[in-house]
Scaffold this motif. Sequence first.
Motif, PDB file in Angstrom:
ATOM      1  N   LEU A 159      -8.302 -19.220 -14.298  1.00 48.22           N
ATOM      2  CA  LEU A 159      -7.374 -18.140 -13.948  1.00 48.22           C
ATOM      3  C   LEU A 159      -8.080 -17.199 -12.987  1.00 48.22           C
ATOM      4  N   VAL A 160      -7.429 -16.893 -11.853  1.00 46.51           N
ATOM      5  CA  VAL A 160      -7.950 -15.913 -10.898  1.00 46.51           C
ATOM      6  C   VAL A 160      -6.989 -14.734 -10.855  1.00 46.51           C
ATOM      7  N   ILE A 161      -7.505 -13.522 -11.048  1.00 45.83           N
ATOM      8  CA  ILE A 161      -6.648 -12.332 -11.035  1.00 45.83           C
ATOM      9  C   ILE A 161      -7.051 -11.423  -9.883  1.00 45.83           C
ATOM     10  N   LEU A 173      -1.743 -26.771 -19.842  1.00 42.98           N
ATOM     11  CA  LEU A 173      -2.963 -26.474 -20.596  1.00 42.98           C
ATOM     12  C   LEU A 173      -3.016 -27.276 -21.890  1.00 42.98           C
ATOM     13  N   ILE A 174      -1.874 -27.374 -22.568  1.00 39.22           N
ATOM     14  CA  ILE A 174      -1.814 -28.150 -23.810  1.00 39.22           C
ATOM     15  C   ILE A 174      -2.126 -29.619 -23.543  1.00 39.22           C
ATOM     16  N   GLU A 175      -1.673 -30.113 -22.386  1.00 39.85           N
ATOM     17  CA  GLU A 175      -1.889 -31.513 -22.033  1.00 39.85           C
ATOM     18  C   GLU A 175      -3.233 -31.741 -21.341  1.00 39.85           C
ATOM     19  N   HIS A 176      -4.056 -30.676 -21.265  1.00 36.95           N
ATOM     20  CA  HIS A 176      -5.404 -30.741 -20.689  1.00 36.95           C
ATOM     21  C   HIS A 176      -5.406 -31.198 -19.226  1.00 36.95           C
ATOM     22  N   LYS A 177      -4.389 -30.792 -18.491  1.00 28.78           N
ATOM     23  CA  LYS A 177      -4.340 -31.103 -17.066  1.00 28.78           C
ATOM     24  C   LYS A 177      -5.183 -30.102 -16.291  1.00 28.78           C
ATOM     25  N   PRO A 178      -5.787 -30.516 -15.162  1.00 28.73           N
ATOM     26  CA  PRO A 178      -6.572 -29.567 -14.363  1.00 28.73           C
ATOM     27  C   PRO A 178      -5.651 -28.521 -13.725  1.00 28.73           C
ATOM     28  N   ILE A 179      -5.943 -27.248 -13.976  1.00 27.54           N
ATOM     29  CA  ILE A 179      -5.043 -26.161 -13.556  1.00 27.54           C
ATOM     30  C   ILE A 179      -5.839 -25.010 -12.957  1.00 27.54           C
ATOM     31  N   ILE A 180      -5.318 -24.461 -11.863  1.00 23.90           N
ATOM     32  CA  ILE A 180      -5.785 -23.178 -11.335  1.00 23.90           C
ATOM     33  C   ILE A 180      -4.560 -22.290 -11.188  1.00 23.90           C
ATOM     34  N   CYS A 181      -4.608 -21.147 -11.819  1.00 22.15           N
ATOM     35  CA  CYS A 181      -3.505 -20.183 -11.753  1.00 22.15           C
ATOM     36  C   CYS A 181      -3.998 -18.919 -11.055  1.00 22.15           C
ATOM     37  N   ILE A 182      -3.289 -18.507 -10.006  1.00 20.23           N
ATOM     38  CA  ILE A 182      -3.634 -17.278  -9.279  1.00 20.23           C
ATOM     39  C   ILE A 182      -2.572 -16.243  -9.593  1.00 20.23           C
ATOM     40  N   SER A 183      -2.998 -15.098 -10.078  1.00 21.86           N
ATOM     41  CA  SER A 183      -2.043 -14.097 -10.554  1.00 21.86           C
ATOM     42  C   SER A 183      -2.471 -12.689 -10.164  1.00 21.86           C
ATOM     43  N   THR A 184      -1.524 -11.780 -10.213  1.00 21.95           N
ATOM     44  CA  THR A 184      -1.847 -10.358 -10.176  1.00 21.95           C
ATOM     45  C   THR A 184      -2.080  -9.926 -11.625  1.00 21.95           C
ATOM     46  N   VAL A 209     -12.338 -17.502 -16.144  1.00 24.25           N
ATOM     47  CA  VAL A 209     -11.535 -16.451 -15.500  1.00 24.25           C
ATOM     48  C   VAL A 209     -12.352 -15.773 -14.421  1.00 24.25           C
ATOM     49  N   LEU A 210     -11.721 -15.559 -13.261  1.00 19.89           N
ATOM     50  CA  LEU A 210     -12.300 -14.742 -12.185  1.00 19.89           C
ATOM     51  C   LEU A 210     -11.449 -13.493 -12.062  1.00 19.89           C
ATOM     52  N   ARG A 211     -12.101 -12.332 -12.055  1.00 22.18           N
ATOM     53  CA  ARG A 211     -11.346 -11.070 -11.946  1.00 22.18           C
ATOM     54  C   ARG A 211     -11.884 -10.234 -10.803  1.00 22.18           C
ATOM     55  N   SER A 212     -10.992  -9.894  -9.876  1.00 27.69           N
ATOM     56  CA  SER A 212     -11.376  -8.974  -8.811  1.00 27.69           C
ATOM     57  C   SER A 212     -11.694  -7.611  -9.423  1.00 27.69           C
ATOM     58  N   LEU A 213     -12.677  -6.932  -8.855  1.00 27.67           N
ATOM     59  CA  LEU A 213     -13.153  -5.657  -9.405  1.00 27.67           C
ATOM     60  C   LEU A 213     -12.007  -4.690  -9.668  1.00 27.67           C
ATOM     61  N   ALA A 214     -11.996  -4.132 -10.877  1.00 31.09           N
ATOM     62  CA  ALA A 214     -10.970  -3.169 -11.287  1.00 31.09           C
ATOM     63  C   ALA A 214     -11.558  -2.310 -12.394  1.00 31.09           C
ATOM     64  N   GLY A 215     -10.718  -1.578 -13.101  1.00 29.46           N
ATOM     65  CA  GLY A 215     -11.186  -0.787 -14.228  1.00 29.46           C
ATOM     66  C   GLY A 215     -11.704  -1.676 -15.349  1.00 29.46           C
ATOM     67  N   ILE A 274     -10.594  -5.440 -16.824  1.00 30.06           N
ATOM     68  CA  ILE A 274     -11.524  -6.567 -16.938  1.00 30.06           C
ATOM     69  C   ILE A 274     -11.530  -7.100 -18.379  1.00 30.06           C
ATOM     70  N   ALA A 275     -11.462  -6.184 -19.345  1.00 29.49           N
ATOM     71  CA  ALA A 275     -11.404  -6.598 -20.750  1.00 29.49           C
ATOM     72  C   ALA A 275     -10.121  -7.370 -21.033  1.00 29.49           C
ATOM     73  N   GLN A 276      -9.005  -6.913 -20.446  1.00 33.69           N
ATOM     74  CA  GLN A 276      -7.741  -7.632 -20.621  1.00 33.69           C
ATOM     75  C   GLN A 276      -7.821  -9.023 -20.008  1.00 33.69           C
ATOM     76  N   ALA A 277      -8.437  -9.120 -18.828  1.00 36.10           N
ATOM     77  CA  ALA A 277      -8.608 -10.424 -18.184  1.00 36.10           C
ATOM     78  C   ALA A 277      -9.459 -11.344 -19.055  1.00 36.10           C
ATOM     79  N   ALA A 278     -10.519 -10.774 -19.628  1.00 43.40           N
ATOM     80  CA  ALA A 278     -11.396 -11.559 -20.505  1.00 43.40           C
ATOM     81  C   ALA A 278     -10.632 -12.094 -21.709  1.00 43.40           C
TER      82      ALA A 278
END
Length: 373
Positions: A54-56, A106-117, A131-137, A141-145
Motif C-alpha cells: 500500500l502506498v499513501i 488479498l484473500i486470494e494472495h494475488k500480487p497487489i499494489i494499491c495507491i491511495s490518498t 506500507v509506504l507513507r509520504s511524510l505527514a503527521g 503515519i500511525a494510521q497508515a501503519a
Amino acid sequence: MGEDAAKVHQSPAFQRVHLELAPVLSEKLWTTSDVADFLCSRMNDSEDNVNSILVIHNTKSAARKLYTQLKKEEWVQDQGIQLYHLSTSMCPAHRKDTLDEVRKGLIEHKPIICISTQLIEAGVDISFQCVLRSLAGLDSIAQAAGRCNRHGEVESRNVYVFRSAEENLSRLKEIEAAGAVTCRLLREVQRDPQRFGGNLLSQEAMRQYFEYVYYQLDNSQGLDYLLKDKGTLYELLDRNRKNKDYYRNKHGHQPDLYWAPAWATAEEHFEVISNSTRSVLVPYHDEAGKSEADRVIADLNGADRPEKLGELLREAQQYVVNLYEYEWQELSQGGYLHPLLHGNCWVLLEQAYSKNYGIDLKGEGAETSFAGA
C-alpha cells in the motif's frame, strides 16, 4: 488509566510493524520514478517475501501520477501485479467496489499494489504486507501503519516513510505543518535513539507530537479560529470586546453584562469542516457496466413529486463527489457539467469520469471507459 494505556501501546498489536525511517531521514525527495523503483525492489525481494504493498500519498495528483507510471512498468505487467487507485475523486460506490476487489485479491494472495490518498487510513479494515507513507503527521503515519500486518499475519512487517517530490501542499497547510512536527521528532530520535523507548509509535512519542502541534497552533492563532472582519471565534465567545465597544459608542455607556458572548454570530461563522467544496453527481458504472448512478440521474431528471425527490437524493449520495472551486471551474469551462432540477443539482458528463481515477479534469475519462458501458 495511564498505566492501562501504556500496556496497550506495549502490546504485541503495536509491535507488529517496524517503522523504517531511513528514507525520510536521508532528506532525499522521492520522485514518482524513485517510488516505482523502490516498489519493484520490494516486490522482488525474496527475503521479505512481500506480495502486497500500500502506498499513501498526501495529494490526489501524486497518487494518480504514481498509478499512471506503474501501469506502464514492464515488471508490473510481467509479474501480473494488480494495480488499484483510491482517492476522493471517486464516488463512495466506486471506492467501495474498488476496496472489495482489493480485499478479494488479498484473500486470494494475488500480487497487489494499491495507491491511495489518506482516505484509506481510517475506518478501513484491510491488511497489506508492506506500507509506504509520504511524510505527514505522526498520527497519520500511525494510521497508515495500522494497514500493515493488521491482523498479525507474521511477527513483523515494514512501514516506510519517505519525502515526496511530487506533492504540492500549498492547499494543505495542516498536513505540511504536521509533517514538520514529525521531522522534529525524527531529529530528536536521531540524537537520542532511546528517546520514546526507541519507538516513534509509542504513547510517549504521540503525546509529545500533539504537544508540539498544539503549541504551534496556539502560537499561530490556529486555535482561535480567525473570522473575516469578526476577529476570532475565541474572542466572540469570551469577552466580545469589539461588540461591547460598538455598544458603548452607540449608547454612551458599557453594557450591563460583563460577559456577553456573541453566540449567534459564532454559530453563523463556525464550521467543523470547512465547506469549501461543491457536489456533483457522477456517472459511475461497476465492472459489469451496470450503473445505478445512471438510473438515479434519469429519475432525478423526471422527478415531479417532493417525496420521490427526497428518496432519489438519498440514493444519489453514493454517486456524489465533492469538488474544490478550482476543479469546478475547470470542469465547467470544459463543458463537462450539466444542471438538473433548475441548477440545484449538477451532473458530470461521462467523458470526465474514469474507472481508474474518478473525476478527470481533462475530460479523458472516455479513454478508460467502464466495461460494458
